[in-house]
Scaffold this active site. Structure first.
Site, mmCIF file in Angstrom:
data_model
loop_
_atom_site.group_PDB
_atom_site.id
_atom_site.type_symbol
_atom_site.label_atom_id
_atom_site.label_comp_id
_atom_site.label_asym_id
_atom_site.label_seq_id
_atom_site.Cartn_x
_atom_site.Cartn_y
_atom_site.Cartn_z
ATOM 1 N N THR A 719 11.965 -13.159 30.118
ATOM 2 C CA THR A 719 13.385 -13.400 29.883
ATOM 3 C C THR A 719 13.691 -13.248 28.404
ATOM 4 O OG1 THR A 719 13.213 -15.766 29.400
ATOM 5 C CG2 THR A 719 13.390 -15.124 31.721
ATOM 6 N N ASP A 720 14.952 -13.088 28.094
ATOM 7 C CA ASP A 720 15.385 -13.312 26.725
ATOM 8 C C ASP A 720 15.324 -14.824 26.486
ATOM 9 O OD1 ASP A 720 16.383 -12.930 24.154
ATOM 10 O OD2 ASP A 720 17.930 -11.527 24.807
#
Length: 924
Positions: A719-720
């Site tokens: 994920t970011d």
């Protein structure tokens, strides 16, 4: 960290970074050959960016602590072929000393887009004109993460002060050169409207060119190198001309009505008169001819290969130069509709001397001519097809100057290239543009058609592809190295892991985890004793893409921004540059760089465009593949980002990117496909935003159906930082804690939780809860663990000695007390500071001492700030925080072992923004 290897890597990067910076300079206008500067020229420099030269954008993509940075002034002074008006320089230096660079207090996304300029009097400009024959005016801009540009003065447009500066200079000089030291294209319509515009002889984009930018610009303007950069975007007359303008910046949903007609695909098809500088434009100091020497066709149908052999000749008499050969295709409109022309291949020559030639070869698989049918209008829904008709090819030095060549390719009947499944189609109904009839001027009128919406059942798709769980067998003594050495299978290894260990390994820790290289973005892998005892190393990820971000204050090379590197059109140079960055990463014990960024330049106001390459998916994908190959060849990885549709910073964690499946596949994820298939990409970061209703981090079709099942990707997806997820089937409410949805989509790794938070589940994610409630299966969790372990086996972390994390570092005391006030170590230091400071501590007893920081940061939770603590000149720890909306928070530091004596505590605000109220020191 190996200091000698770091020094070697940084030294080797200097010349290559300088060359890249020079090759990315784009010369757009050069009337009367005002450039290069001649031997007797004296040039007056106007604009503060001659001194305060921008070297990158803001946010994580530009936050590199550099050992040095060459400004334009320094670069010009170091070049013996350039003579500058030093009297005018002295005036600017004095003014800047009294009007220093405004960094917005150093806070996250707080730096202004532009810097205030010195007002010019007619007397000053006239005086400069009396002692110099040419003038160079610098315009500077920045933008970045969490900060889109705006259609206003000081951002996309010139300020009144800048207009006055250019106008006054043009009134006193007949030869004026305008240099755009910017991170993104901006309004250039003033070239046609300003008073005395006839004096504006040259315009060039030098971009933000990293540490070596000043030297590189000097190389170009002096004539020591001929410019060979070409635009990777279209510069239109007006911002409103861009087809995405009506929807860009919305906070709920961003409708991609323009569909596949992004950038030049739109302008060349529907509105060519709106273009000021076309895609691929750029001038040289010499002239070239291009000749198709041979065109050959190998194979047939979907597997056909078209090969173009091209001779490029320098027909000038003075300057050697490289040249970019651009190949475009005009496809038949067919049933689907196509852009008027599309870039289908390109090549950059070597340096060609006057009256000499070079030969380049461009290979075009026929499959690249295919379009995606998301409606079934061709009879092959959800497939890439080559429609029947004549495919004509054009060659030149820009899309406008490309000439038809004798290499037509005729397709008798529809060719099915690849039959796929409907994936990531929108659920929101809207219309997209499409060419209608062709006008007598050769331009298409536009019409609207309804975008096909989702018809598949995601619940059924996910259930049909559910992985088989492994029986948990407990510790069998198998270590990860045994799998790498072929002594055990990865399935056998992962079967040993308990559900708790599986839930730990899918969590990364950061920012600035003490378990890896100081100041980096995250640590992941063997973060707990249980995982470490299985022989799982801890890997480090560092922010990029234009260099290694280390918030500890450690120095690294900063290379040019992504847009500039795209403008080089030089595949080999990008690969070489990032091979050397890979060497610097390895020397710093960092395993993956969070870059390159490969989102599409959908709109000029996107603040992070500087991290990305182009409005064109092929150019973006090829450049990304070159960089990831370079990193892979150095033994590290590049984490391509942001997958997908992260095309604006406004409301970036919430705004839904709503697009057709065709636009998604042909434009917005095409660069990722190229990087995966051609660039050895093994790590991908998903975006913050939803794509067609599903947050990217939990979007099953993006992460599994397309990425893994269609493209064959076997690496990890992360994920970011602090991303949100929602249900991959039903969409709905999103949360940072919905890691079960992330894992179901096969996004393997959540980035990030706090230090030591992976084992304790400090964020309270729902992985184990969902496992118990059977809304997440053991097989899905094991699948992500296997992806992570497979990736780790290929990292340098696996080659480094497997050492247990030692949280307590010992420091050596000073025998003599430094001058000044001395504080007893065990106390609360009341500081209330946001600037670097030093405090002397006296320790009376050998013990472990715990440090805490009390701070506040008046930004939202996605903003980042950090200060680092040094004891007697040696790094000890970083105290990072996210935005606290002004609330005071306690940040736990580390324990250190101190002996009796004196310690100078240096506090370095390496990532400014936070206000440090107190440092609390206690015996552990």
């Amino acid at each position: 960290m190996n200091k000698q290897e770091i020094n070697d890597a940084q030294r080797n990067l200097v010349s290559v970074s300088r060359q890249a910076a020079a090759e990315g300079v784009v010369l757009l206008k050069n009337t009367d050959s005002v450039l290069p500067l001649k031997e007797k020229d004296v040039v007056s420099l106007f604009g503060r960016c001659q001194i305060d030269t921008y070297r990158s954008g803001t946010g994580s993509g530009g936050a590199v602590n550099v050992p040095y940075a060459i400004s334009v002034l320094e670069g010009f002074r170091a070049n013996s072929a350039i003579t500058i008006n030093e009297d005018l320089v002295a005036v600017y230096q004095e003014w800047i000393a009294n009007n220093p660079f405004d960094d917005g207090g150093g806070a996250w996304a707080a730096e202004p887009w532009f810097q205030q300029e010195m007002s010019l009097s007619d007397d000053l400009v006239a005086s400069a004109s009396a002692c110099s024959n040419k003038a160079m005016v610098f315009i500077g801009r920045t933008a970045g993460e969490d900060q889109d540009n705006a259609d206003e003065q000081g951002s996309y447009r010139l300020t009144d002060c800048e207009i006055d500066m250019i106008t006054k200079v043009a009134s006193h000089f007949s030869d004026v050169i305008v240099v755009m030291n910017v991170t993104n294209i901006m309004d250039m319509s003033w070239l046609n409207t300003l008073e005395h515009k006839q004096s504006l002889k040259a315009v060039l984009y030098s971009w933000a060119a990293g540490m070596e930018g000043g030297h590189a610009l000097a190389d170009i303007v002096s004539g020591q190198q001929s410019p060979s950069g070409r635009l990777t975007d279209t510069i239109a007359h007006h911002l409103s001309d861009y087809p995405s303008s009506p929807n860009f910046g919305r906070k709920d949903r961003n409708l991609y009505v323009e569909d596949i007609y992004v950038g030049y695909r739109y302008f060349e098809t529907f509105q060519p008169d709106a273009v000021l500088f076309e895609f691929g434009a750029g001038l040289s100091y010499t002239a070239f001819t291009r000749e198709l020497v041979d065109f050959s066709l190998h194979g047939e149908g979907a597997k056909a290969l078209l090969i173009f052999d091209i001779k490029v000749s320098n027909i000038g008499s003075h300057y050697a130069s490289k040249e970019v050969v651009q190949l475009y295709v005009e496809a038949p409109q067919g049933q689907l509709g196509k852009p008027a022309k599309v870039l289908i291949g390109f090549a950059k020559t070597k340096v060609i001397e006057p009256n000499q030639s070079d030969f380049v070869k461009i290979s075009v698989p026929a499959s690249m001519l295919a379009s995606y049918d998301d409606s079934g209008v061709t009879g092959s829904r959800n497939s890439y097809v080559i429609e029947s008709g004549n495919y004509q090819f054009f060659m030149g030095d820009s899309i406008r100057h490309a000439k038809h060549i004798a290499a037509d390719y005729h397709v008798d009947s529809l060719v099915l290239v690849e039959s796929l499944s409907e994936a990531c189609a929108p659920t929101y109904s809207f219309e997209r543009i499409k060419p209608a009839k062709k006008t007598p001027k050769g331009v298409y009128e536009s019409c609207l058609e309804t975008v096909p919406v989702r018809t598949v059942s995601l619940a059924e798709r996910i259930q049909e592809n559910m992985p088989t769980p492994l029986d948990i067998v407990g510790d069998q003594g198998i270590k990860l190295i045994d799998v790498k050495q072929g002594k055990a299978s990865l399935s056998e290894f992962v079967a040993q892991m308990t559900p708790e260990q599986l839930a730990m390994i899918v969590r990364g820790e950061g920012m600035c985890s003490p378990k890896v290289t100081p100041g980096t973005a995250s640590a992941f892998g063997g973060l707990s004793d249980g995982l470490f005892n299985l022989g799982i190393p801890v890997a480090a990820a560092a922010d990029g893409p234009s260099g290694i971000r280390m918030d500890s204050g450690h120095k690294a090379t900063q290379v040019p921004i992504g847009t500039l590197l795209g403008c080089t059109w030089n595949i080999a140079l990008n690969e070489k540059l990032f091979y050397l960055i890979g060497k610097e990463l390895r020397a710093n014990h960092i395993d993956t760089l969070l870059g390159p960024g490969i989102n599409i330049h959908r709109h000029p106001l996107n603040g992070r465009n500087f991290e990305y390459f182009s409005e064109d998916p092929l150019l973006t994908g090829v450049m990304a593949a070159a960089q990831t190959r370079g990193l892979a060849n150095a033994g590290v990885s590049g984490t391509i980002k942001h997958f997908a549709g992260n095309d604006q910073e406004t409301a970036r964690v919430d705004v839904d990117s709503v697009m057709s499946e065709r636009a998604l596949r042909e434009i917005h994820i095409k660069p990722f496909e190229v990087a995966v298939k051609e660039g050895k990409a093994s790590t991908i970061m998903t975006s913050y935003n939803p794509v067609n209703g599903h947050w990217a981090a939990s979007n099953y079709d993006l992460n599994t159906t397309i990425l893994r099942n269609e493209w064959g990707f076997s690496g990890i997806v992360m994920t970011d930082w602090w991303a949100k997820m929602n249900d991959p089937i039903n969409a709905g409410q999103e949360s940072k804690t919905f890691t079960s949805f992330m894992l179901r989509a096969q996004n393997d790794l959540y980035m990030v939780v706090e230090h030591n938070g992976a084992e304790s589940n400090i964020m309270g994610d729902d992985t184990l809860e969902a496992l118990a409630e059977k809304t997440l299966t053991l097989g899905e969790l094991q699948r992500s663990a296997m992806n992570i372990c497979r990736f780790l086996m290929a990292t340098p972390a696996m080659e480094r000695p497997l050492k247990a994390y030692e949280p307590i570092q010992a420091f050596t005391a000073l025998d003599q007390a430094p001058e000044g006030l001395i504080h007893q170590a065990v106390q609360t230091l009341n500081l209330h500071t946001n600037v670097n400071t030093s405090v002397t501590l006296e320790v009376n007893e050998t013990a472990n001492y715990q440090f805490h920081g009390v701070m506040h940061f008046d930004r939202d939770s996605l903003a980042q700030s950090a200060c680092s603590l040094f004891l007697n000149g040696e790094f000890s720890m970083t105290l990072p925080t996210n935005g606290t909306d002004g609330e005071r928070v306690a940040v736990e530091g580390l324990q250190v072992k101190l002996q009796p004596g004196f310690y100078v505590l240096d506090i370095d605000f390496v990532k400014p923004g936070l206000m440090l109220e107190e440092i609390v020191i206690s015996k552990a």
